[in-house]
Write a protein that holds these residues in place. Structure first.
Motif, short mmCIF file in Angstrom:
data_model
loop_
_atom_site.label_atom_id
_atom_site.label_comp_id
_atom_site.label_asym_id
_atom_site.label_seq_id
_atom_site.Cartn_x
_atom_site.Cartn_y
_atom_site.Cartn_z
N ARG A 113 0.86 -1.19 0.00
CA ARG A 113 0.00 0.00 0.00
C ARG A 113 0.90 1.24 0.00
O ARG A 113 1.70 1.43 0.91
CB ARG A 113 -0.90 0.00 1.22
CG ARG A 113 -1.81 1.22 1.27
CD ARG A 113 -2.88 1.08 2.30
NE ARG A 113 -3.90 0.19 1.74
CZ ARG A 113 -4.95 -0.23 2.42
NH1 ARG A 113 -5.13 0.13 3.65
NH2 ARG A 113 -5.84 -1.02 1.85
N THR A 114 0.75 2.07 -1.03
CA THR A 114 1.50 3.31 -1.14
C THR A 114 0.53 4.47 -0.96
O THR A 114 -0.55 4.47 -1.56
CB THR A 114 2.21 3.40 -2.51
OG1 THR A 114 3.10 2.29 -2.63
CG2 THR A 114 3.01 4.68 -2.64
N SER A 115 0.93 5.44 -0.13
CA SER A 115 0.07 6.59 0.14
C SER A 115 0.87 7.87 0.08
O SER A 115 2.04 7.89 0.43
CB SER A 115 -0.55 6.49 1.54
OG SER A 115 -1.26 5.30 1.71
N GLN A 116 0.22 8.93 -0.31
CA GLN A 116 0.81 10.25 -0.28
C GLN A 116 0.08 11.00 0.83
O GLN A 116 -1.15 11.13 0.79
CB GLN A 116 0.64 10.95 -1.61
CG GLN A 116 1.43 12.20 -1.74
CD GLN A 116 1.44 12.71 -3.18
OE1 GLN A 116 0.90 12.09 -4.09
NE2 GLN A 116 2.06 13.86 -3.37
N VAL A 117 0.82 11.45 1.85
CA VAL A 117 0.21 12.10 3.02
C VAL A 117 0.96 13.38 3.35
O VAL A 117 2.11 13.57 2.94
CB VAL A 117 0.20 11.16 4.25
CG1 VAL A 117 -0.63 9.93 4.00
CG2 VAL A 117 1.61 10.77 4.65
N LEU A 146 -0.61 4.66 9.44
CA LEU A 146 -0.98 4.22 8.10
C LEU A 146 -1.15 2.70 8.14
O LEU A 146 -0.19 1.97 8.34
CB LEU A 146 0.09 4.66 7.10
CG LEU A 146 0.25 6.18 7.14
CD1 LEU A 146 1.69 6.58 7.08
CD2 LEU A 146 -0.55 6.80 6.04
#
Length: 151
Positions: free
Chosen positions: A101-105, A114
């Motif tokens: 899971r890749t996220s931009q935060v 996360l």
């Protein structure tokens, strides 16, 4: 030893110790309550990061945390918000990849959590999670945590 050399040496030791886990956390046999364990913390993008696992029976859910590496200087301003790209990957050791899971935060000052998806794995499996956080121009230096599912 000058300060820069000491900082570089300390960073190298921290990077090696966070990538090489001391061993998989052993969880109680036959437990139906949720047991939480966490790996070593590490510095990424100038922030404190850690990966943890919540295990209930044969279900495991990993999550990564991002927080301040220390308190702001007294009387000083709070840190500027940082744009982070985080990646949480899980796999059964010696087996299959479970998820990535890749996220931009945006990190402001409050600790972020996360979460990855929950996975059900066979008894006796060792599951590994890797959590990375990058912020330009600082690359990620992943932290790792393993748990063994005992039945």
């Amino acid at each position: 030893m000058n300060r820069l050399a000491l900082l570089v040496a300390g960073t190298a030791v921290l990077a090696v110790s966070t990538i090489t886990p001391a061993g998989a956390a052993a969880l109680p046999t036959g437990s139906t309550e949720t047991v939480t364990s966490c790996g070593y913390s590490g510095l990424q993008a100038g922030l404190n990061t850690r990966v943890c696992a919540e295990v209930t029976g044969t279900t495991v859910e990993f999550y990564g945390t991002v927080g301040l590496a220390g308190p702001p200087s007294p009387g000083g301003p709070w840190p500027d918000p940082k744009e982070l790209i985080t990646t949480l990957s899980t796999e059964v050791v010696g087996g299959v990849a479970l998820s990535t899971r890749t996220s931009q935060v945006i990190f402001t000052a409050s600790t972020l959590q996360l979460r990855g998806p929950a996975s059900t794995v066979p008894c006796g499996s060792t599951v590994r999670a890797t959590f990375a956080a990058a912020s330009y121009p600082r690359p990620a230096q992943p932290v790792v945590h393993e748990v063994t599912i005992a039945c």
